[in-house]
Write a protein that holds these residues in place. Structure first.
Motif, PDB file in Angstrom:
ATOM      1  N   LEU A  57       0.822  -1.209   0.000  1.00 28.83           N
ATOM      2  CA  LEU A  57       0.000   0.000   0.000  1.00 28.83           C
ATOM      3  C   LEU A  57       0.858   1.262   0.000  1.00 28.83           C
ATOM      4  O   LEU A  57       0.353   2.354   0.255  1.00 28.83           O
ATOM      5  CB  LEU A  57      -0.928   0.006   1.219  1.00 28.83           C
ATOM      6  CG  LEU A  57      -1.791  -1.232   1.446  1.00 28.83           C
ATOM      7  CD1 LEU A  57      -2.674  -1.046   2.674  1.00 28.83           C
ATOM      8  CD2 LEU A  57      -2.644  -1.556   0.227  1.00 28.83           C
ATOM      9  N   SER A  58       2.138   1.116  -0.309  1.00 32.44           N
ATOM     10  CA  SER A  58       3.076   2.228  -0.192  1.00 32.44           C
ATOM     11  C   SER A  58       3.611   2.664  -1.548  1.00 32.44           C
ATOM     12  O   SER A  58       4.308   1.907  -2.227  1.00 32.44           O
ATOM     13  CB  SER A  58       4.254   1.806   0.705  1.00 32.44           C
ATOM     14  OG  SER A  58       5.323   2.719   0.593  1.00 32.44           O
ATOM     15  N   ARG A  59       3.313   3.894  -1.924  1.00 28.69           N
ATOM     16  CA  ARG A  59       3.878   4.440  -3.166  1.00 28.69           C
ATOM     17  C   ARG A  59       5.381   4.668  -3.011  1.00 28.69           C
ATOM     18  O   ARG A  59       6.138   4.588  -3.986  1.00 28.69           O
ATOM     19  CB  ARG A  59       3.169   5.735  -3.553  1.00 28.69           C
ATOM     20  CG  ARG A  59       3.486   6.173  -4.990  1.00 28.69           C
ATOM     21  CD  ARG A  59       2.443   7.101  -5.554  1.00 28.69           C
ATOM     22  NE  ARG A  59       2.730   7.446  -6.944  1.00 28.69           N
ATOM     23  CZ  ARG A  59       2.399   6.695  -7.997  1.00 28.69           C
ATOM     24  NH1 ARG A  59       1.751   5.549  -7.812  1.00 28.69           N
ATOM     25  NH2 ARG A  59       2.701   7.081  -9.217  1.00 28.69           N
ATOM     26  N   GLY A  60       5.808   4.912  -1.805  1.00 27.26           N
ATOM     27  CA  GLY A  60       7.239   5.050  -1.551  1.00 27.26           C
ATOM     28  C   GLY A  60       8.001   3.793  -1.919  1.00 27.26           C
ATOM     29  O   GLY A  60       9.052   3.842  -2.562  1.00 27.26           O
ATOM     30  N   TRP A  61       7.450   2.636  -1.524  1.00 28.45           N
ATOM     31  CA  TRP A  61       8.094   1.363  -1.851  1.00 28.45           C
ATOM     32  C   TRP A  61       7.948   1.022  -3.335  1.00 28.45           C
ATOM     33  O   TRP A  61       8.929   0.670  -3.999  1.00 28.45           O
ATOM     34  CB  TRP A  61       7.488   0.233  -1.011  1.00 28.45           C
ATOM     35  CG  TRP A  61       8.199  -0.044   0.266  1.00 28.45           C
ATOM     36  CD1 TRP A  61       7.746   0.192   1.538  1.00 28.45           C
ATOM     37  CD2 TRP A  61       9.501  -0.610   0.407  1.00 28.45           C
ATOM     38  NE1 TRP A  61       8.686  -0.203   2.452  1.00 28.45           N
ATOM     39  CE2 TRP A  61       9.772  -0.698   1.797  1.00 28.45           C
ATOM     40  CE3 TRP A  61      10.470  -1.049  -0.491  1.00 28.45           C
ATOM     41  CZ2 TRP A  61      10.971  -1.211   2.300  1.00 28.45           C
ATOM     42  CZ3 TRP A  61      11.668  -1.569   0.001  1.00 28.45           C
ATOM     43  CH2 TRP A  61      11.908  -1.642   1.379  1.00 28.45           C
ATOM     44  N   LEU A  62       6.744   1.124  -3.861  1.00 27.54           N
ATOM     45  CA  LEU A  62       6.484   0.595  -5.198  1.00 27.54           C
ATOM     46  C   LEU A  62       6.903   1.537  -6.316  1.00 27.54           C
ATOM     47  O   LEU A  62       7.355   1.078  -7.374  1.00 27.54           O
ATOM     48  CB  LEU A  62       5.002   0.225  -5.333  1.00 27.54           C
ATOM     49  CG  LEU A  62       4.501  -0.811  -4.327  1.00 27.54           C
ATOM     50  CD1 LEU A  62       3.069  -1.198  -4.636  1.00 27.54           C
ATOM     51  CD2 LEU A  62       5.395  -2.045  -4.285  1.00 27.54           C
ATOM     52  N   ILE A  99      -4.072   0.542  -5.439  1.00 30.97           N
ATOM     53  CA  ILE A  99      -4.025   1.161  -6.777  1.00 30.97           C
ATOM     54  C   ILE A  99      -3.170   2.423  -6.727  1.00 30.97           C
ATOM     55  O   ILE A  99      -2.279   2.625  -7.561  1.00 30.97           O
ATOM     56  CB  ILE A  99      -5.446   1.475  -7.273  1.00 30.97           C
ATOM     57  CG1 ILE A  99      -6.229   0.178  -7.520  1.00 30.97           C
ATOM     58  CG2 ILE A  99      -5.391   2.311  -8.555  1.00 30.97           C
ATOM     59  CD1 ILE A  99      -7.716   0.400  -7.743  1.00 30.97           C
ATOM     60  N   GLU A 100      -3.420   3.280  -5.752  1.00 29.83           N
ATOM     61  CA  GLU A 100      -2.679   4.536  -5.631  1.00 29.83           C
ATOM     62  C   GLU A 100      -1.191   4.291  -5.394  1.00 29.83           C
ATOM     63  O   GLU A 100      -0.345   5.089  -5.827  1.00 29.83           O
ATOM     64  CB  GLU A 100      -3.253   5.376  -4.495  1.00 29.83           C
ATOM     65  CG  GLU A 100      -4.648   5.916  -4.782  1.00 29.83           C
ATOM     66  CD  GLU A 100      -5.264   6.615  -3.592  1.00 29.83           C
ATOM     67  OE1 GLU A 100      -6.116   7.502  -3.805  1.00 29.83           O
ATOM     68  OE2 GLU A 100      -4.915   6.278  -2.432  1.00 29.83           O
ATOM     69  N   ALA A 101      -0.879   3.176  -4.725  1.00 24.31           N
ATOM     70  CA  ALA A 101       0.526   2.869  -4.434  1.00 24.31           C
ATOM     71  C   ALA A 101       1.316   2.516  -5.686  1.00 24.31           C
ATOM     72  O   ALA A 101       2.538   2.651  -5.710  1.00 24.31           O
ATOM     73  CB  ALA A 101       0.606   1.729  -3.422  1.00 24.31           C
ATOM     74  N   GLY A 102       0.604   2.037  -6.723  1.00 24.36           N
ATOM     75  CA  GLY A 102       1.293   1.703  -7.963  1.00 24.36           C
ATOM     76  C   GLY A 102       1.264   0.242  -8.347  1.00 24.36           C
ATOM     77  O   GLY A 102       2.000  -0.186  -9.241  1.00 24.36           O
ATOM     78  N   ASN A 103       0.422  -0.553  -7.698  1.00 18.81           N
ATOM     79  CA  ASN A 103       0.234  -1.938  -8.142  1.00 18.81           C
ATOM     80  C   ASN A 103      -0.520  -1.933  -9.470  1.00 18.81           C
ATOM     81  O   ASN A 103      -1.480  -1.176  -9.646  1.00 18.81           O
ATOM     82  CB  ASN A 103      -0.569  -2.724  -7.103  1.00 18.81           C
ATOM     83  CG  ASN A 103       0.198  -2.941  -5.816  1.00 18.81           C
ATOM     84  OD1 ASN A 103       1.065  -3.804  -5.733  1.00 18.81           O
ATOM     85  ND2 ASN A 103      -0.121  -2.140  -4.795  1.00 18.81           N
ATOM     86  N   ASP A 104      -0.127  -2.799 -10.379  1.00 22.53           N
ATOM     87  CA  ASP A 104      -0.793  -2.890 -11.684  1.00 22.53           C
ATOM     88  C   ASP A 104      -1.928  -3.896 -11.688  1.00 22.53           C
ATOM     89  O   ASP A 104      -2.883  -3.759 -12.454  1.00 22.53           O
ATOM     90  CB  ASP A 104       0.221  -3.281 -12.757  1.00 22.53           C
ATOM     91  CG  ASP A 104       1.358  -2.284 -12.849  1.00 22.53           C
ATOM     92  OD1 ASP A 104       1.076  -1.106 -13.107  1.00 22.53           O
ATOM     93  OD2 ASP A 104       2.520  -2.681 -12.650  1.00 22.53           O
ATOM     94  N   ILE A 105      -1.828  -4.931 -10.866  1.00 20.99           N
ATOM     95  CA  ILE A 105      -2.888  -5.938 -10.747  1.00 20.99           C
ATOM     96  C   ILE A 105      -3.208  -6.110  -9.269  1.00 20.99           C
ATOM     97  O   ILE A 105      -2.308  -6.327  -8.452  1.00 20.99           O
ATOM     98  CB  ILE A 105      -2.478  -7.285 -11.374  1.00 20.99           C
ATOM     99  CG1 ILE A 105      -2.288  -7.132 -12.892  1.00 20.99           C
ATOM    100  CG2 ILE A 105      -3.511  -8.368 -11.082  1.00 20.99           C
ATOM    101  CD1 ILE A 105      -1.854  -8.412 -13.601  1.00 20.99           C
ATOM    102  N   ILE A 106      -4.479  -5.998  -8.933  1.00 24.29           N
ATOM    103  CA  ILE A 106      -4.944  -6.141  -7.550  1.00 24.29           C
ATOM    104  C   ILE A 106      -5.589  -7.518  -7.427  1.00 24.29           C
ATOM    105  O   ILE A 106      -6.605  -7.802  -8.055  1.00 24.29           O
ATOM    106  CB  ILE A 106      -5.970  -5.047  -7.182  1.00 24.29           C
ATOM    107  CG1 ILE A 106      -5.522  -3.679  -7.715  1.00 24.29           C
ATOM    108  CG2 ILE A 106      -6.193  -5.028  -5.682  1.00 24.29           C
ATOM    109  CD1 ILE A 106      -4.210  -3.173  -7.183  1.00 24.29           C
ATOM    110  N   LEU A 107      -4.979  -8.370  -6.622  1.00 24.86           N
ATOM    111  CA  LEU A 107      -5.401  -9.762  -6.499  1.00 24.86           C
ATOM    112  C   LEU A 107      -6.327  -9.971  -5.309  1.00 24.86           C
ATOM    113  O   LEU A 107      -6.039  -9.510  -4.202  1.00 24.86           O
ATOM    114  CB  LEU A 107      -4.168 -10.655  -6.351  1.00 24.86           C
ATOM    115  CG  LEU A 107      -4.369 -12.092  -5.860  1.00 24.86           C
ATOM    116  CD1 LEU A 107      -5.207 -12.902  -6.845  1.00 24.86           C
ATOM    117  CD2 LEU A 107      -3.035 -12.771  -5.615  1.00 24.86           C
ATOM    118  N   SER A 108      -7.424 -10.675  -5.538  1.00 19.90           N
ATOM    119  CA  SER A 108      -8.336 -11.058  -4.463  1.00 19.90           C
ATOM    120  C   SER A 108      -8.716 -12.524  -4.631  1.00 19.90           C
ATOM    121  O   SER A 108      -9.180 -12.931  -5.694  1.00 19.90           O
ATOM    122  CB  SER A 108      -9.607 -10.199  -4.480  1.00 19.90           C
ATOM    123  OG  SER A 108     -10.580 -10.719  -3.591  1.00 19.90           O
TER     124      SER A 108
END
Length: 570
Positions: A287-292, A331-340
């Motif tokens: 959930l971190s844009r800093g990391w991703l 999504i805001e953090a920069g993940n391209d695919i959100i898995l559930s």
């Protein structure tokens, strides 16, 4: 006047042509009736497809859902048919029948192809090898990552990935959430354990790179996990948010080393972990844009897909407060695919809220559009690359493809290379040294002998058996079995004891003063037998409970080959 008009006319034409070129496929260079399979450069076609997608299709393209039953639910079918869901995940609870898995994948791909843009699905699973094998049924249960680390051969990592990938590719699965490149630094970890190649960061990077190469050669997209590293915590992100309490300098020298190897190799996908590194960033990595963005993309230079770990884990939604907020932040953090792992309801807030955000927040729209384009471009590069998994698996050929016949031979040889002689006593053990008792796992099914005992009896025909169900023994079960074996030990000269976990080790230690030859065969993590077993005559490490490992352990014990594996831990 005519000259001025001509100049203006020429300028307008030049400007129009230049604008069309700068916009690429989003303008009229590609006919409006084109689709995913149209013959245009991938970059241009990706722009065109994105320009033709509705807000719903953009958002759905970056979602990946699983299904709970043997076959996809009506709800999941709706997501694919009505909304253009981008990806699906095959979890371990719907895979005992490999033919049904293939048919389900074929049906879902047919539904995706019925839509106007004909964008195929990414179909993912967790087929790491060894312990984690979500697609079961007829697929091969391999020795796994720590066995590869013990063999010390990168070529074993390459071919493990290659044969694993060939099997799942035959089912239509095109993406694998492997390799696991977490370092086995926390000895109490029940989450990573033998899923790790070992402890040395450079060596894990080399083996991970070989695994990636084997997967790509077989035609399956590898996904390294769990970024930036899940190995230095004993907590499980399924249950709570794990903390890793190291600073940036240590992370860069240790956890991030395997990812530097893989990014240099252009790995196509990386999974973000639900992990908290509080000395580096205040939010969980996923959930971190800093990391991703700042670290993974800008600092490390990663260009591929970032995929979340399962958002239904407590480590994600529990921190965010709700699944809808967790999806938004991912999504805001920069993940391209959100898995559930769970298929969302059509009107669920994680959908309606984020769709509303697209329409009301230009910055959020740009983030979603960028992610969707990256997904679509990855699909174009993969499906048009000449080595993709089939959209529609050949059901009639599955029996000849799974299990992989070449792979069976390889995995047995690889298991033999992994066997580690941790302590040498009366070794090898011949079948002429008195009475033998073999202690091992209980039958896997009523009336079916455990593969462990099948292999044992091939070498030690006259041996007696004592069987234990090692799962969930508890103090009472440990004490009861310990008492039984202490009493029985007097009747034997040698006791061969299978130790798969701490409970098994606790029972085996009850034989400390029995005065008999005790031989320990360790499965899974070797930690339980690395201390407190000075009394044991011989200790062999196997690292998994696959049939290949059982064959290799008893073959080594009987002297059929010399075990040369090396413990991949300091």
């Amino acid at each position: 006047m005519k000259k001025i008009f001509s100049f203006v006319f020429f300028f307008l034409i030049f400007f129009t042509i230049s604008a069309q070129k700068s916009k690429g496929a989003s303008n009229n260079s590609i006919p409006s009736e084109s689709n995913f399979w149209s013959d245009y450069p991938n970059e241009e076609l990706a722009d065109f497809l994105i320009s033709k997608m509705s807000d719903e299709e953009l958002l759905a393209q970056i979602f990946m859902f699983g299904w709970a039953g043997e076959e996809p639910s009506a709800l999941l079918n709706q997501w694919v048919l009505d909304r253009g869901l981008g990806s699906v995940k095959v979890f371990g609870w719907n895979t005992d029948n490999t033919e049904k898995v293939a048919k389900s994948i074929s049906m879902l791909q047919q539904e995706a192809q019925s839509r106007h843009l004909q964008i195929p699905l990414f179909v993912a699973t967790d087929q790491e090898g060894g312990w984690i094998r979500h697609v079961k049924g007829d697929t091969t249960e391999t020795p796994g990552n720590m066995a590869i680390g013990a063999s010390q051969y990168p070529i074993d990592a390459y071919y493990s990935a290659y044969y694993i990938s060939r099997e799942i590719k035959a089912l239509g699965i095109n993406m694998n959430f492997a390799p696991t490149v977490d370092l086995y630094t926390n000895r109490d970890s029940s989450v990573i354990n033998v899923r790790s190649f070992g402890e040395d960061a450079e060596f894990v990077g080399q083996l991970g790179s070989a695994f990636v190469a084997g997967s790509i050669a077989a035609g399956v997209i590898p996904t390294a996990k769990h970024f930036p590293g899940h190995g230095d915590t004993s907590s499980d992100s399924h249950v709570k948010l794990p903390g890793v309490y190291i600073d940036w300098e240590q992370a860069e020298k240790r956890e991030l080393v395997p990812y530097k190897y893989l990014i240099a190799q252009n790995i196509p996908a990386i999974m973000s972990g639900h992990l908290l590194y509080p000395r580096i960033e205040q939010d969980p990595v996923s959930l971190s844009r800093g990391w991703l963005h700042d670290i993974l993309r800008e600092k490390l230079g990663f260009k591929g897909l970032v995929i979340t770990d399962d958002m239904m884990m407590t480590g994600a939604w529990g921190y965010a407060g709700s699944s809808s907020e967790a999806f938004k932040r991912a999504i805001e953090a920069g993940n391209d695919i959100i898995l559930s792992s769970r298929t969302a309801e059509l009107d669920e807030r994680l959908w309606t809220m984020n769709l509303s955000n697209i329409r009301s927040n230009p910055n959020f729209r740009e983030i979603v559009t960028t992610a969707a384009r990256r997904v679509v471009l990855s699909k174009l590069n993969y499906f048009k690359g000449g080595n993709a998994a089939p959209l529609y698996p050949e059901i009639a050929r599955l029996k000849e493809q799974i299990p992989d016949r070449e792979g069976q031979k390889f995995f047995l040889s690889q298991a033999c290379r992994s066997i580690t002689l941790y302590k040498k006593g009366t070794f090898p053990l011949q079948n002429n040294g008195g009475k033998i008792l073999i202690v091992g796992p209980s039958d896997i099914a009523q009336g079916v002998e455990s593969p462990f005992f099948i292999e044992a009896k091939k070498r030690y025909e006259g041996a007696d058996s004592y069987k234990i169900n090692y799962d969930g023994l508890g103090p009472i079960g440990i004490d009861w079995n310990g008492n039984q074996l202490e009493y029985m030990a007097g009747n034997y000269d040698t006791i061969i004891f299978y130790v798969p976990n701490e409970e098994g080790a606790a029972i085996a230690k009850r034989l400390k003063n029995c005065g008999k030859r005790v031989i320990i065969l360790s499965a899974l993590a070797p930690i339980p037998v690395m201390s407190g077993f000075d009394f044991a005559d011989t200790i062999l490490l196997g690292y998994s409970y696959s049939n290949f490992t059982y064959q290799a352990l008893f073959a080594a014990l009987a002297g059929e080959f010399e075990p040369k594996g090396t413990l991949p831990l300091n």
